[in-house]
Design a protein around this motif. Structure first.
Motif, PDB file in Angstrom:
ATOM      1  N   PRO A  84      17.756  43.629 -25.225  1.00 30.32           N
ATOM      2  CA  PRO A  84      18.417  44.188 -26.415  1.00 30.32           C
ATOM      3  C   PRO A  84      18.764  45.656 -26.156  1.00 30.32           C
ATOM      4  O   PRO A  84      18.108  46.315 -25.332  1.00 30.32           O
ATOM      5  CB  PRO A  84      17.350  44.070 -27.504  1.00 30.32           C
ATOM      6  CG  PRO A  84      16.351  43.085 -26.998  1.00 30.32           C
ATOM      7  CD  PRO A  84      16.406  43.146 -25.499  1.00 30.32           C
ATOM      8  N   TYR A 103      14.234  53.943 -33.380  1.00 27.61           N
ATOM      9  CA  TYR A 103      13.645  52.618 -33.200  1.00 27.61           C
ATOM     10  C   TYR A 103      13.211  52.049 -34.546  1.00 27.61           C
ATOM     11  O   TYR A 103      12.885  52.787 -35.460  1.00 27.61           O
ATOM     12  CB  TYR A 103      12.405  52.679 -32.298  1.00 27.61           C
ATOM     13  CG  TYR A 103      12.617  53.328 -30.964  1.00 27.61           C
ATOM     14  CD1 TYR A 103      13.498  52.782 -30.034  1.00 27.61           C
ATOM     15  CD2 TYR A 103      11.920  54.486 -30.617  1.00 27.61           C
ATOM     16  CE1 TYR A 103      13.677  53.380 -28.788  1.00 27.61           C
ATOM     17  CE2 TYR A 103      12.092  55.086 -29.377  1.00 27.61           C
ATOM     18  CZ  TYR A 103      12.970  54.535 -28.466  1.00 27.61           C
ATOM     19  OH  TYR A 103      13.146  55.125 -27.247  1.00 27.61           O
ATOM     20  N   HIS A 129      11.863  47.820 -29.082  1.00 23.42           N
ATOM     21  CA  HIS A 129      12.228  46.594 -29.798  1.00 23.42           C
ATOM     22  C   HIS A 129      10.929  45.852 -30.117  1.00 23.42           C
ATOM     23  O   HIS A 129      10.000  45.891 -29.304  1.00 23.42           O
ATOM     24  CB  HIS A 129      13.138  45.750 -28.894  1.00 23.42           C
ATOM     25  CG  HIS A 129      13.662  44.519 -29.538  1.00 23.42           C
ATOM     26  ND1 HIS A 129      12.919  43.354 -29.584  1.00 23.42           N
ATOM     27  CD2 HIS A 129      14.836  44.248 -30.150  1.00 23.42           C
ATOM     28  CE1 HIS A 129      13.630  42.421 -30.199  1.00 23.42           C
ATOM     29  NE2 HIS A 129      14.791  42.936 -30.556  1.00 23.42           N
ATOM     30  N   SER A 189      18.274  48.550 -27.625  1.00 23.12           N
ATOM     31  CA  SER A 189      17.235  49.581 -27.729  1.00 23.12           C
ATOM     32  C   SER A 189      16.242  49.484 -26.564  1.00 23.12           C
ATOM     33  O   SER A 189      15.789  50.501 -26.044  1.00 23.12           O
ATOM     34  CB  SER A 189      16.508  49.485 -29.067  1.00 23.12           C
ATOM     35  OG  SER A 189      15.979  48.182 -29.259  1.00 23.12           O
ATOM     36  N   ALA A 190      15.920  48.277 -26.127  1.00 19.75           N
ATOM     37  CA  ALA A 190      15.009  48.101 -24.990  1.00 19.75           C
ATOM     38  C   ALA A 190      15.696  48.507 -23.686  1.00 19.75           C
ATOM     39  O   ALA A 190      15.058  49.057 -22.788  1.00 19.75           O
ATOM     40  CB  ALA A 190      14.515  46.656 -24.921  1.00 19.75           C
ATOM     41  N   GLY A 199       8.691  48.561 -32.876  1.00 18.47           N
ATOM     42  CA  GLY A 199       9.265  48.744 -31.555  1.00 18.47           C
ATOM     43  C   GLY A 199       9.305  50.199 -31.135  1.00 18.47           C
ATOM     44  O   GLY A 199      10.003  50.564 -30.190  1.00 18.47           O
TER      45      GLY A 199
END
Length: 169
Positions: A12, A106, A140, A14-15, A110
């Motif tokens: 994803p 975030y 995440h 954000s990760a 996460g």
């Protein structure tokens, strides 16, 4: 075999941002995606097959005097003693989901120890230093990464402190 870019593309957004930031800082361990959410320390530990103590949970507070974000990275088995934290950084208030998202970038569940939209005042739970291996959120609710306590201190530059609530008899 997956190339690094294929592995990053599968994450994803954000990760992926956390993975790139970790890479820039020389951290070589991959982001792990949990099948189940890692929103709580117990859920993350169950998904990873580690002890709850090894989960380095990120808890965000709001400092009352200036709305500065205060991040406490605590062992998954500990409750944070807000009085101890307040003695170090000033009076605290709860941080709601909107504040967490705005200040860190975030979602709750996460929050990574690094890469925040607004750099927080950070404290690391001294109990984490007694462990060999930790798992922290990677931007995440399903994403985590493995590191040692000393790597956590180096990545964050944060002081180690007694932040755990100790039950008194």
């Amino acid at each position: 075999m997956n190339t690094m870019n294929e592995t990053l593309d599968a994450l994803p957004d954000s990760a992926r941002r956390v993975a790139l930031l970790l890479q820039e800082r020389g951290h070589t361990k991959p982001i792990v995606m949990l099948a189940e959410t890692g929103k709580t320390s117990a859920e993350a530990a169950a998904g990873l097959g580690c002890s709850v103590a090894q989960i380095a949970k990120s808890i965000l507070f709001r400092r009352k005097k200036d709305d500065a974000p205060v991040l406490v990275i605590a062992s998954g088995v500990n409750r944070v003693d807000e009085k101890k934290v307040a003695e170090r950084v000033g009076e605290l208030a709860r941080a709601d989901a909107k504040f967490v998202r705005e200040k860190t970038g975030y979602a709750i569940g996460g929050v990574c120890p690094i890469g925040h939209a607004t750099p927080p005042l950070t404290l690391i739970d001294e109990d984490l230093l007694a462990l060999d291996s930790l798992w922290a959120a990677a931007g995440h609710p399903h994403a985590v990464f493995n590191l040692t306590p000393l790597e956590l201190v180096a990545l964050t530059g944060a002081p180690v402190a007694d932040v755990a609530l100790r039950e008194t008899a």
